[in-house]
Design a protein around this motif. Sequence first.
Motif, PDB file in Angstrom:
ATOM      1  N   LEU A  34       0.844  -1.196   0.000  1.00 39.56           N
ATOM      2  CA  LEU A  34       0.000   0.000   0.000  1.00 39.56           C
ATOM      3  C   LEU A  34       0.880   1.247   0.000  1.00 39.56           C
ATOM      4  O   LEU A  34       1.964   1.263   0.588  1.00 39.56           O
ATOM      5  CB  LEU A  34      -0.925  -0.003   1.217  1.00 39.56           C
ATOM      6  N   SER A  36       1.972   2.505  -2.853  1.00 36.38           N
ATOM      7  CA  SER A  36       2.857   2.373  -4.009  1.00 36.38           C
ATOM      8  C   SER A  36       2.210   2.909  -5.280  1.00 36.38           C
ATOM      9  O   SER A  36       0.991   2.882  -5.437  1.00 36.38           O
ATOM     10  CB  SER A  36       3.211   0.899  -4.247  1.00 36.38           C
ATOM     11  N   ILE A 133      -7.557   3.390  -2.976  1.00 38.23           N
ATOM     12  CA  ILE A 133      -6.912   2.716  -4.103  1.00 38.23           C
ATOM     13  C   ILE A 133      -7.536   3.213  -5.405  1.00 38.23           C
ATOM     14  O   ILE A 133      -8.762   3.257  -5.542  1.00 38.23           O
ATOM     15  CB  ILE A 133      -7.056   1.188  -4.002  1.00 38.23           C
ATOM     16  N   CYS A 162       0.590   9.033  -3.613  1.00 37.95           N
ATOM     17  CA  CYS A 162       0.937   7.760  -2.962  1.00 37.95           C
ATOM     18  C   CYS A 162       1.685   8.005  -1.658  1.00 37.95           C
ATOM     19  O   CYS A 162       1.473   7.292  -0.669  1.00 37.95           O
ATOM     20  CB  CYS A 162       1.773   6.883  -3.907  1.00 37.95           C
ATOM     21  N   THR A 167      -2.893   4.420  -3.060  1.00 36.72           N
ATOM     22  CA  THR A 167      -2.246   3.336  -3.784  1.00 36.72           C
ATOM     23  C   THR A 167      -2.786   3.386  -5.202  1.00 36.72           C
ATOM     24  O   THR A 167      -4.000   3.302  -5.411  1.00 36.72           O
ATOM     25  CB  THR A 167      -2.564   1.967  -3.154  1.00 36.72           C
TER      26      THR A 167
END
Length: 244
Positions: A34, A36, A133, A162, A167
């Motif tokens: 997470l 990234s 996300i 991020c 993410t």
Amino acid sequence: MVESLADLEEEKKKNILSSGNGEIDKRLGGGIPLGSLTLIEGENDTGKSVLCQQFVFGGLMSGHNIAYYTTENTIKSFLKQMESLSLDVSDFYAWGYLRVFPVHLEGIDWSTEQMRSILNLVANHIKTIRENIAIIDSLTMFTTYSTEDDVLEFLTRLKNLCDNGKTILITLHQHAFKEDTLVRIRSACDCHLFLRKEQVGDRYVSVLEVSKIRGARKTTGNIVSFEVHPGFGLKIIPVSEARA
């Protein structure tokens, strides 16, 4: 107090985005960390969208909220495609855990300034949404009519998001840019997954190579082969079969 191995493993799972497929997660060292920025790169029909949809399913099953930006689907066709892969997420969509944002580019004049504006709009939208996300499938349409500097600036903005808790996964056709530009794009991302097609006997299979995963060990170069079967979904091809 010393934590048990089970507690440590459970804590690790909280910090990754799972694909919902054990074999793929294993090659990723557990999943995508997470926080990234992940690049999923490959030619047409190598399974980039299927892999993204696996992460949608795995993320939702793990309790994450997901925003999916698509230049290739409507909301209806996306949900239908997921269902055809045995990854039915319609309930998650109905309850608001998954939101799908079709990015229709018809009528755009394709000027550099217009495309820069769209890239900024996407980045601003990701910044303000509640989902932790975000998946962009695919970036290729934007990059075709954008300058290298515009795209790299866009990726820098995504990387900053991020660093602040988002993410983000993006897909990109490997021929969208020259190789030296691709090197810079890959370097800007924390994780890099590369997809290609290989012939196995009388059929072709998709091959996923893990080129880079930030914070993971012994993952670089890990490879997994798979096929996509309508009505069944993603099927892992054993190494012995893939090499036969």
